[in-house]
Design a protein around this motif. Structure first.
Motif, PDB file in Angstrom:
ATOM      1  N   UNK A 218       0.831  -1.201   0.000  1.00 45.67           N
ATOM      2  CA  UNK A 218       0.000   0.000   0.000  1.00 45.67           C
ATOM      3  C   UNK A 218       0.870   1.258   0.000  1.00 45.67           C
ATOM      4  N   UNK A 219       0.336   2.323  -0.568  1.00 47.92           N
ATOM      5  CA  UNK A 219       1.037   3.601  -0.623  1.00 47.92           C
ATOM      6  C   UNK A 219       0.224   4.657   0.113  1.00 47.92           C
ATOM      7  N   UNK A 220       0.865   5.787   0.411  1.00 41.52           N
ATOM      8  CA  UNK A 220       0.149   6.895   1.020  1.00 41.52           C
ATOM      9  C   UNK A 220       0.243   6.918   2.531  1.00 41.52           C
ATOM     10  N   UNK A 221      -0.714   7.641   3.154  1.00 41.08           N
ATOM     11  CA  UNK A 221      -0.737   7.820   4.603  1.00 41.08           C
ATOM     12  C   UNK A 221      -0.806   6.474   5.316  1.00 41.08           C
ATOM     13  N   UNK A 222       0.001   6.319   6.348  1.00 44.84           N
ATOM     14  CA  UNK A 222       0.032   5.107   7.181  1.00 44.84           C
ATOM     15  C   UNK A 222       0.491   3.862   6.426  1.00 44.84           C
ATOM     16  N   UNK A 223       1.118   4.043   5.260  1.00 45.39           N
ATOM     17  CA  UNK A 223       1.485   2.889   4.436  1.00 45.39           C
ATOM     18  C   UNK A 223       2.421   1.933   5.170  1.00 45.39           C
ATOM     19  N   UNK A 224       3.404   2.461   5.878  1.00 42.65           N
ATOM     20  CA  UNK A 224       4.354   1.575   6.551  1.00 42.65           C
ATOM     21  C   UNK A 224       3.657   0.715   7.601  1.00 42.65           C
ATOM     22  N   UNK A 225       2.789   1.344   8.386  1.00 41.63           N
ATOM     23  CA  UNK A 225       2.068   0.593   9.421  1.00 41.63           C
ATOM     24  C   UNK A 225       1.166  -0.461   8.790  1.00 41.63           C
ATOM     25  N   UNK A 226       0.459  -0.096   7.730  1.00 45.50           N
ATOM     26  CA  UNK A 226      -0.454  -1.028   7.083  1.00 45.50           C
ATOM     27  C   UNK A 226       0.304  -2.194   6.459  1.00 45.50           C
ATOM     28  N   UNK A 227       1.409  -1.912   5.793  1.00 47.29           N
ATOM     29  CA  UNK A 227       2.174  -2.975   5.148  1.00 47.29           C
ATOM     30  C   UNK A 227       2.820  -3.912   6.158  1.00 47.29           C
ATOM     31  N   UNK A 228       3.298  -3.358   7.266  1.00 48.71           N
ATOM     32  CA  UNK A 228       3.852  -4.209   8.323  1.00 48.71           C
ATOM     33  C   UNK A 228       2.768  -5.136   8.874  1.00 48.71           C
ATOM     34  N   UNK A 229       1.567  -4.599   9.043  1.00 47.89           N
ATOM     35  CA  UNK A 229       0.459  -5.405   9.537  1.00 47.89           C
ATOM     36  C   UNK A 229       0.116  -6.527   8.559  1.00 47.89           C
ATOM     37  N   UNK A 230       0.090  -6.204   7.267  1.00 51.88           N
ATOM     38  CA  UNK A 230      -0.268  -7.195   6.256  1.00 51.88           C
ATOM     39  C   UNK A 230       0.764  -8.307   6.138  1.00 51.88           C
ATOM     40  N   UNK A 231       2.031  -7.963   6.280  1.00 51.18           N
ATOM     41  CA  UNK A 231       3.078  -8.983   6.150  1.00 51.18           C
ATOM     42  C   UNK A 231       2.951 -10.061   7.211  1.00 51.18           C
ATOM     43  N   UNK A 232       2.296  -9.740   8.325  1.00 49.53           N
ATOM     44  CA  UNK A 232       2.165 -10.699   9.421  1.00 49.53           C
ATOM     45  C   UNK A 232       0.713 -11.111   9.655  1.00 49.53           C
ATOM     46  N   UNK A 233      -0.105 -11.001   8.609  1.00 53.92           N
ATOM     47  CA  UNK A 233      -1.542 -11.247   8.758  1.00 53.92           C
ATOM     48  C   UNK A 233      -1.986 -12.596   8.216  1.00 53.92           C
ATOM     49  N   UNK A 234      -1.055 -13.489   7.932  1.00 56.10           N
ATOM     50  CA  UNK A 234      -1.430 -14.805   7.437  1.00 56.10           C
ATOM     51  C   UNK A 234      -1.924 -14.803   6.006  1.00 56.10           C
TER      52      UNK A 234
END
Length: 262
Positions: free
Chosen positions: A57-73
């Motif tokens: 994901x790009x844009x606001x909060x992208x780093x937090x969202x991508x970190x969450x997705x990488x560990x979301x199964x």
């Protein structure tokens, strides 16, 4: 060589039925990882082919969202759930996934060869591609299409969905969405809609057609939350025989039955 083939039943919403629509595309970047690994060093050795295409994901909060997705199964198996601290960065995380998958392939494949030297089902394949769409304001659906062949009678295809809240990266479960007690009513609505989709007479009729044999109906945590509706996705082999493929069912979800949060 055996190629994984997606086998899925497509349930098209007709006039009057609940529908989540096509969703809005979300701006993303992509990272990929590929490998072909030999089982042994011998000429003509079976191989394991792996391909991963992971949207970021790009844009606001992208780093937090991508970190969450990488560990979301999202990726199956969920090797990234316990990724070591030494694996820095998302590209390295995918490389770690590939290494684990290949290690397991070689371990399991060699065990099979020890027991059945002539076994021919060791050309394995794994493919995971992802897409991101927004079906509801403030929520994006991260959808992975995972296809595997690991010997056996047939390839396995799965659609894995995670609904992520854009302002904080929280992965939503049904308990985050539904007001307490509504899950029972929603399950009844899902069962009724499945009966209509399969032209069956209630739960017993569904069982006559091969669904929920030996198990009680339930709501899967694999779903896409849309604006006014929710689509549940049962994986192939989950509630029916493999030949029936993936089964999706969409029902309405009114705002009065949804929790509110800031």
């Amino acid at each position: 060589m055996t190629t994984a083939v997606l086998v899925a039943s497509t349930l098209v919403a007709s006039c009057g039925k609940a529908d989540i629509g096509e969703g809005e595309p979300v701006e993303t970047d992509s990272i990929t990882a590929d490998t072909t690994a030999m089982l042994t060093q011998r000429e003509g050795s079976p191989t394991c082919k792996v391909h991963i295409g992971f949207k970021l994901l790009k844009g606001t909060n992208a780093q937090r969202l991508n970190d969450s997705l990488m560990h979301a199964g999202i990726l199956v198996p969920d090797y990234l759930a316990n990724i070591p601290a030494s694996a820095k960065g998302r590209q390295q995380a995918l490389a770690y996934f590939l290494a684990r998958y290949v290690d397991d392939y070689r371990r399991d494949g060699r065990l099979i060869l020890d027991q059945e030297p002539g076994y021919a089902g060791l050309n394995w394949e794994y493919s995971a591609t992802t897409e991101v769409r927004r079906y509801r304001e403030g929520i994006v659906a991260y959808i992975a299409h995972v296809h595997t062949f690991e010997g056996g009678l047939y390839p396995i295809s799965q659609t894995v969905v995670r609904n992520i809240r854009e302002h904080d990266g929280h992965i939503l479960s049904l308990s985050d969405i539904l007001i307490p007690g509504y899950d029972k009513t929603l399950l009844e609505e899902v069962t009724e809609q499945l009966a209509e989709d399969f032209q069956a007479d209630g739960l017993e009729g569904l069982r006559e057609k091969g669904l929920f044999i030996g198990i009680e109906p339930y709501l899967p945590e694999n779903f896409i939350w849309g604006d006014g509706a929710i689509r549940f996705i049962y994986q192939s082999d989950e509630i029916a025989a493999h030949t029936m493929g993936e089964i999706a069912v969409t029902v309405r979800l009114k705002d009065k039955n949804i929790k509110q949060w800031n």
